[in-house]
Motif scaffolding. Structure first.
Motif, short mmCIF file in Angstrom:
data_model
loop_
_atom_site.label_atom_id
_atom_site.label_comp_id
_atom_site.label_asym_id
_atom_site.label_seq_id
_atom_site.Cartn_x
_atom_site.Cartn_y
_atom_site.Cartn_z
N ALA A 74 1.08 -1.25 0.12
CA ALA A 74 0.34 0.48 0.21
C ALA A 74 0.10 1.21 0.50
O ALA A 74 0.28 2.21 -0.29
N GLY A 75 2.09 0.94 0.77
CA GLY A 75 3.01 2.25 0.68
C GLY A 75 3.15 2.93 2.22
O GLY A 75 1.96 2.34 2.50
N ASP A 76 3.80 3.61 2.26
CA ASP A 76 3.72 4.39 3.81
C ASP A 76 3.48 6.05 3.35
O ASP A 76 3.87 6.38 2.34
N ALA A 77 3.27 6.28 4.90
CA ALA A 77 2.72 7.99 4.62
C ALA A 77 4.16 8.42 4.23
O ALA A 77 5.71 8.44 4.57
N LYS A 78 3.54 9.65 3.97
CA LYS A 78 5.48 10.88 3.40
C LYS A 78 5.39 11.68 4.14
O LYS A 78 4.19 12.44 4.26
N GLN A 79 6.80 12.15 3.92
CA GLN A 79 6.36 13.53 5.10
C GLN A 79 5.96 14.44 4.60
O GLN A 79 6.85 15.38 3.19
N ARG A 80 5.49 15.50 5.27
CA ARG A 80 5.60 16.63 4.65
C ARG A 80 6.32 17.76 4.59
O ARG A 80 7.25 18.88 3.79
N SER A 81 7.13 18.21 6.13
CA SER A 81 8.13 18.38 7.00
C SER A 81 7.87 18.15 8.38
O SER A 81 6.66 17.99 8.79
N ASN A 82 8.80 18.03 9.01
CA ASN A 82 9.62 17.51 10.44
C ASN A 82 8.58 16.09 10.83
O ASN A 82 9.06 14.88 9.96
N ASP A 83 7.82 16.59 11.42
CA ASP A 83 7.10 15.47 12.00
C ASP A 83 5.53 15.54 10.94
O ASP A 83 4.72 14.84 12.04
N THR A 84 5.58 16.41 10.02
CA THR A 84 4.05 16.40 9.61
C THR A 84 3.66 15.42 8.09
O THR A 84 4.23 15.86 7.56
N ASP A 85 3.18 14.78 7.83
CA ASP A 85 3.16 14.24 6.91
C ASP A 85 2.23 14.26 6.09
O ASP A 85 0.34 15.48 6.57
N TYR A 86 1.82 14.10 4.40
CA TYR A 86 1.13 14.80 3.82
C TYR A 86 -0.33 12.96 3.81
O TYR A 86 -0.22 11.86 4.12
#
Length: 469
Positions: A74-86
């Motif tokens: 399925a894939g993993d969550a992608k980082q947007r910035s620091n500890d915030t994901d898309y």
């Protein structure tokens, strides 16, 4: 400082990363956090309407890879910035084969284990942790105290009609094929989506309906859009409201391109003004919870009325679209749809004196292409759970493939005369027009799924007059 001291300092810094803003949990909290919770009733959900269709898709894939272990992540969550994901969106092949859409869990894996009769599929994912575990309150990425309830294995198995297991029990094997890494498997899961089943077609109809409502919203909001210095961004926000309220998200970044910005094919900055007298090109699609998305473009006169030159260009694009519609019938090649639209573009731009050659010379496959300066993109692409669906399919199955009932694709010719293009008359410069509809191939022709949205110049003017107020 010694090497040992350097290593110790580095390790301490790494250990504190992401932890230095957290308050420690007092002992009283640790002693009581797992108690005092009401019993959680466990009622298994009914099977999802997509489950039998997903099972049939898995069977078709299984037949192509007898004896081989297949892994579809399925894939993993992608980082947007620091500890915030898309926001997480599962890989399209994973959702297509499981039937698990917007609710799917990051890190999940669908595995086909070979058996004597084919394959046995199992869905592995990280099941929720109960309230006696530290994860419940201590892990902000998956803890239910932070993000809300997560699904248990049994509930997902019942919903999808698919055996499930905890991700901790999943093991990699030598020689397995992994979608995204193995070319043959990646191609197969893409080609599996070329012809849509009944469930998928119904989802496409629903996605188009939500998208059409979003376009109506934009036209109603035109006065506020014009009044804002970044009106393009207001367009984007208005459509986002509809996509989120009636669907899951947008299927791709909305293009809200006013005036000369319409000549940039993928203008997603959306930070310009929307001015009366200009055109605005809006390319947008709502994605449903199933992850199926529409993809529609309309070019609208902001004031409600086309100028003579705007209308001339607009109606030429519509003529090209109509030619593509006429060419799209079962049994013809996919590329013939593009060729029909480009014949119109070549003929009209030659008539306007924009080409250094005749239309026939421009259409020559080897030496021509002069008209493509004003329309560099293709006329069509497959559409479904991806906005550019089936993108890894072989050329002989896609561009050179034959149209079949159940295929869904776009028809989207355009003309783009950039503001600094000295090969066109001054009055053409800064005008960009695209008309895009979503098409279903039927047994005897095609159906325009987005036909409810106005297409002709007269219809578009009437649309704006009716809704803009």
């Amino acid at each position: 400082m010694s090497t040992t001291a350097d290593s110790t300092a580095s390790a301490t810094a790494q250990q504190s990363t992401g932890q230095n803003r957290r308050q420690p949990f007092p002992q009283g909290f640790l002693d009581t956090i797992s108690t005092g919770w009401a019993a959680r009733p466990e009622t298994l959900p009914g099977q999802h309407a997509q489950a039998p269709y997903a099972a049939a898709r898995r069977a078709r894939l299984s037949a192509q890879f007898a004896g081989l272990r297949l892994v579809i992540p399925a894939g993993d969550a992608k980082q947007r910035s620091n500890d915030t994901d898309y926001p997480f969106r599962a890989h399209s092949a994973f959702s297509h084969l499981t039937g698990w859409g917007a609710d799917s869990e990051p890190g999940s894996v669908l595995v086909f284990e070979p058996t004597a009769s084919g394959h046995e599929a199992t869905l592995y994912f990280r099941e929720r942790a109960d309230r006696t575990t530290e994860e419940f309150y201590g892990d902000a990425s998956v803890g239910e105290f932070w993000i809300g309830p997560r699904p248990p294995l049994a509930a997902v198995a019942a919903q999808l009609g698919l055996p499930t297991a905890h991700i901790d029990t999943y093991e990699d094997h030598d020689g397995q094929l992994v979608a995204g890494e193995d070319a043959a498997l990646t191609r197969a899961v893409s080609e599996l989506r070329l012809v849509k089943d009944e469930y998928e077609i119904a989802q496409m109809r629903a996605a188009v309906a939500v998208t059409a409502d979003g376009f109506d919203d934009i036209v109603r909001e035109l006065p506020a859009i014009v009044a804002h210095p970044k009106g393009e961004r207001v367009v984007e926000g208005v459509f986002h409201r509809r996509a989120r309220s009636d669907g899951n998200w947008e299927g791709y970044d909305t293009i809200a391109a006013a005036g000369p910005h319409a000549c940039y094919l993928h203008w997603t900055r959306n930070d310009g003004a929307v001015v009366d007298g200009d055109l605005i090109l809006i390319d947008a699609g709502a994605e449903l919870d199933s992850l199926y998305t529409a993809d529609i473009t309309r070019t609208i006169p902001v004031s409600g009325t086309f100028t003579d030159i705007q209308r001339k260009i607009y109606e030429t694009v519509r003529e090209a679209a109509d030619a593509a519609f006429a060419a799209a019938t079962p049994g013809v090649t996919f590329r013939s749809v593009h060729e029909a639209a480009m014949a119109v573009i070549a003929r009209r731009t030659a008539e306007w004196g924009l080409l250094p050659v005749t239309a026939d010379e421009a259409l020559d496959a080897d030496a021509g292409g002069q008209h493509r300066r004003y329309m560099v993109h293709g006329t069509s692409h497959h559409l479904g759970i991806d906005v550019h669906d089936c993108a890894q399919a072989r050329r002989e199955m896609y561009y050179d493939g034959l149209l079949e009932p159940g295929m869904v694709f776009t028809i989207e010719p355009g003309l783009y005369f950039q503001i600094d293009d000295e090969t066109v008359p001054t009055e053409f410069r800064g005008i960009g027009v695209r008309i895009e509809d979503d098409i279903l191939v039927t047994a005897d022709g095609v159906e325009n799924l987005s036909a409810a949205l106005p297409r002709t110049a007269d219809e578009v003017e009437g649309w704006v007059a009716r809704l803009r107020g």
